[in-house]
Design a protein around this motif. Structure first.
Motif, PDB file in Angstrom:
ATOM      1  N   GLY A  86      74.425  22.630 155.431  1.00  0.00           N
ATOM      2  CA  GLY A  86      73.370  22.978 154.475  1.00  0.00           C
ATOM      3  C   GLY A  86      72.263  21.950 154.395  1.00  0.00           C
ATOM      4  N   PRO A  87      71.527  21.732 155.500  1.00  0.00           N
ATOM      5  CA  PRO A  87      70.377  20.826 155.421  1.00  0.00           C
ATOM      6  C   PRO A  87      69.353  21.373 154.422  1.00  0.00           C
ATOM      7  N   GLN A 117      62.164  19.962 157.077  1.00  0.00           N
ATOM      8  CA  GLN A 117      63.476  19.405 156.777  1.00  0.00           C
ATOM      9  C   GLN A 117      63.316  18.093 156.001  1.00  0.00           C
ATOM     10  N   THR A 118      64.149  17.908 154.977  1.00  0.00           N
ATOM     11  CA  THR A 118      64.078  16.684 154.161  1.00  0.00           C
ATOM     12  C   THR A 118      65.100  15.662 154.667  1.00  0.00           C
TER      13      THR A 118
ATOM     14  N   GLY B  86      64.131  22.856 146.834  1.00  0.00           N
ATOM     15  CA  GLY B  86      65.135  22.535 147.840  1.00  0.00           C
ATOM     16  C   GLY B  86      65.826  23.750 148.429  1.00  0.00           C
ATOM     17  N   PRO B  87      65.092  24.611 149.120  1.00  0.00           N
ATOM     18  CA  PRO B  87      65.741  25.738 149.803  1.00  0.00           C
ATOM     19  C   PRO B  87      66.718  25.215 150.857  1.00  0.00           C
ATOM     20  N   MET B  88      67.824  25.908 151.012  1.00  0.00           N
ATOM     21  CA  MET B  88      68.834  25.462 151.956  1.00  0.00           C
ATOM     22  C   MET B  88      68.746  26.243 153.245  1.00  0.00           C
ATOM     23  N   PHE B  89      68.889  25.543 154.342  1.00  0.00           N
ATOM     24  CA  PHE B  89      68.877  26.145 155.668  1.00  0.00           C
ATOM     25  C   PHE B  89      70.269  25.996 156.282  1.00  0.00           C
ATOM     26  N   SER B  90      70.562  26.773 157.302  1.00  0.00           N
ATOM     27  CA  SER B  90      71.797  26.602 158.057  1.00  0.00           C
ATOM     28  C   SER B  90      71.569  27.143 159.464  1.00  0.00           C
ATOM     29  N   PHE B  91      72.611  27.159 160.254  1.00  0.00           N
ATOM     30  CA  PHE B  91      72.498  27.533 161.663  1.00  0.00           C
ATOM     31  C   PHE B  91      73.191  28.876 161.871  1.00  0.00           C
ATOM     32  N   ARG B  92      72.483  29.829 162.467  1.00  0.00           N
ATOM     33  CA  ARG B  92      73.111  31.128 162.718  1.00  0.00           C
ATOM     34  C   ARG B  92      73.081  31.483 164.195  1.00  0.00           C
ATOM     35  N   ALA B 112      64.866  21.213 163.285  1.00  0.00           N
ATOM     36  CA  ALA B 112      64.616  22.110 162.148  1.00  0.00           C
ATOM     37  C   ALA B 112      64.344  23.547 162.602  1.00  0.00           C
ATOM     38  N   ASP B 113      63.660  23.708 163.746  1.00  0.00           N
ATOM     39  CA  ASP B 113      63.296  25.056 164.199  1.00  0.00           C
ATOM     40  C   ASP B 113      64.510  25.849 164.678  1.00  0.00           C
ATOM     41  N   LEU B 114      65.660  25.199 164.832  1.00  0.00           N
ATOM     42  CA  LEU B 114      66.882  25.926 165.233  1.00  0.00           C
ATOM     43  C   LEU B 114      67.668  26.405 164.013  1.00  0.00           C
ATOM     44  N   LEU B 115      67.175  26.091 162.816  1.00  0.00           N
ATOM     45  CA  LEU B 115      67.877  26.477 161.585  1.00  0.00           C
ATOM     46  C   LEU B 115      67.147  27.645 160.918  1.00  0.00           C
ATOM     47  N   GLN B 116      67.882  28.394 160.084  1.00  0.00           N
ATOM     48  CA  GLN B 116      67.291  29.527 159.369  1.00  0.00           C
ATOM     49  C   GLN B 116      67.482  29.350 157.865  1.00  0.00           C
TER      50      GLN B 116
END
Lengths: 306, 306
Positions: A86-87, A117-118, B86-92, B112-116
């Motif tokens: 959860g980045p 990204q933070t 603080g929106p959360m990103f992850s990997f799909r 960062a561009d590999l995360l959604q």
């Protein structure tokens, strides 16, 4: 159990917890508010674990559910578990970028590409923040840390045992290999005693972490081969689909090397952690004994609220 | 105070808190572990606020520090405060995308561009999760909710009063306009009493939220004009740079309309919240009385641990 039957079992238990007000749905699988009574059970589970830990004299500490990205990357979480990670992102644009963000929001368009990204991520496990705060040399006899806080894993699920934001109680031991292995044995006994006294019918099993993809399967095999992870499994949805409610994990010198933590003899320290999925224990207790805690067996109530 | 002097004051207090072990630096500004004694003070602050709230009979609840994105977007947080969000990103991705992720990590390249973007964000304020869980009609007399949990705002700062992950104690009132306004007045008195008993020399001021950019300045002006936000300011770094340690916020029918919450007469409910920055209060108390709580005035100790 067939998928349909398992899904029905998830829905049934989740429905009862929601109807009783113990879980408050928030609109996304795995994110729930909790009732005051749920929280009282949760505090009881943590306190019971803390009493078992007391003879070791752990250093009590508390960490927020944020992990600096430098640690997050160092422990290779996003490499090994990208799908659960959860980045955190945020917005660093100017008024012009903000106008574009507002246009996207007004039109219901994605805006992810306007975020950056933070330096932080949501903490995926309680023990990670501890290692980075240790000085280079641990004292003779080693150290034990205790803390209990929210963790995050991105696995939206209808299973009420599998929350996206959940609490983990943990003791972390950093010491020589012999001391760490002795401590691990002690915790295998302590957890067996805890689940026995809670009447939760736990059994242990060699386990592995949910490493991602093809490369991950090899890592999981290695973890099993060395018996590094031992889980306490509770049959909340039947014996064939038990859920891990605690685990004892031996890291060898992995974190000692990564964070350059040394024992008195100059070797890389070994480490282990004993972890309780405290929210999972609460849900398992409600499933086992019903939604009204005043009808729970007095022996169980005595463990939670002595 | 000049910027240099203020920065020196931040560093001095932060240094003392770290030296005493109350704050444990984690490698990023505004993210700290806390000592057991810090946590005991923190629990005392929350308990003192809860005792003031008790006559209203609040419904006690607990929410994780995750807000579903549907609520996050609905309350327009990312629109109004994108820089703090603080929106959360992850990997799909699949194994192939994972291989690219590993290549980037090995080469120290951004990934960062590999995360959604995921369906959740870090909760920026305690009260947001509450509204989405309310049914359409509040009972006559309205409702009060109480909870106390971690919030996140992306504002890395050397000021130990301004953490990225911090805890907020909150009571939220949802009722008719008259009931909400009466309740707001009550909390203005209660907070004045609390800070007086803690000896923290708070003064109140009309305030506004830190809305982003040009458009935000107009919203902040409106908020001030209607006196919707009243802060309790504590002079931790001198009278010229006080820090808000509590606030009372009147939302008019904003959340009632957004979440279609109605009072018995069918009108959109009004709402207000009374919030204590509990981590800020702890830091203010250490600054005021020193790092050893057993030397604090008995009157202050009696408020925290009666």
């Amino acid at each position: 159990m067939a998928d349909d039957a398992l899904r029905a079992a998830f829905d049934e238990l989740r429905g009862r917890l929601i109807e009783a007000g113990h879980l408050i749905p928030c609109g996304v699988d795995g994110v729930y508010g909790k009732s005051a009574e749920y929280e009282r059970v949760w505090a009881g589970v943590g306190a019971a674990a803390s009493r078992l830990a007391a003879p070791d004299g752990p250093v009590l500490c508390s960490f927020p559910p944020l992990l600096p990205r430098v640690t997050f990357d160092k422990v290779e979480y996003v490499r090994n578990f990208p799908h659960l990670s959860g980045p955190m992102f945020s917005f660093r644009g100017d008024d012009r970028a903000h106008a574009e963000l507002i246009r996207r929001l007004d039109e219901g368009q994605p805006y992810a590409d306007l975020l950056q990204q933070t330096d932080v991520a949501f903490t995926p496990a309680c023990c990670y923040p501890v290692y980075s705060t240790l000085t280079k040399a641990v004292p003779p006899g080693g150290i034990v840390f205790e803390h209990h806080s929210y963790c995050f894993r991105h696995e939206p699920s209808p299973d009420p045992m599998r929350m996206q934001a959940f609490r983990m109680w943990e003791n972390v031991r950093v010491a020589t290999p012999d001391d760490v292995l002795d401590w691990r044995s002690t915790w295998l006994s302590r957890f067996a005693e805890l689940f026995d006294r809670l009447g939760l019918d736990a059994r242990t099993d060699i386990a592995s972490d949910p490493f991602f993809g093809r490369a991950g399967r090899l890592m999981a095999q290695g973890q099993r081969a060395y018996q590094l992870k031992i889980e306490f499994l509770v049959p909340v949805f039947g014996e064939s689909e038990p859920t891990a409610c605690a685990s004892v994990n031996y890291h060898l010198s992995h974190f000692g090397e990564l964070f350059d933590i040394r024992t008195a003899d100059g070797d890389a320290a070994h480490s282990a952690c004993a972890a309780v999925g405290s929210d999972r224990c609460v849900v398992a207790l409600f499933q086992r004994y019903g939604m009204e805690t005043d009808t729970w067996p007095s022996s169980v109530r005595a463990v939670l609220w002595p």
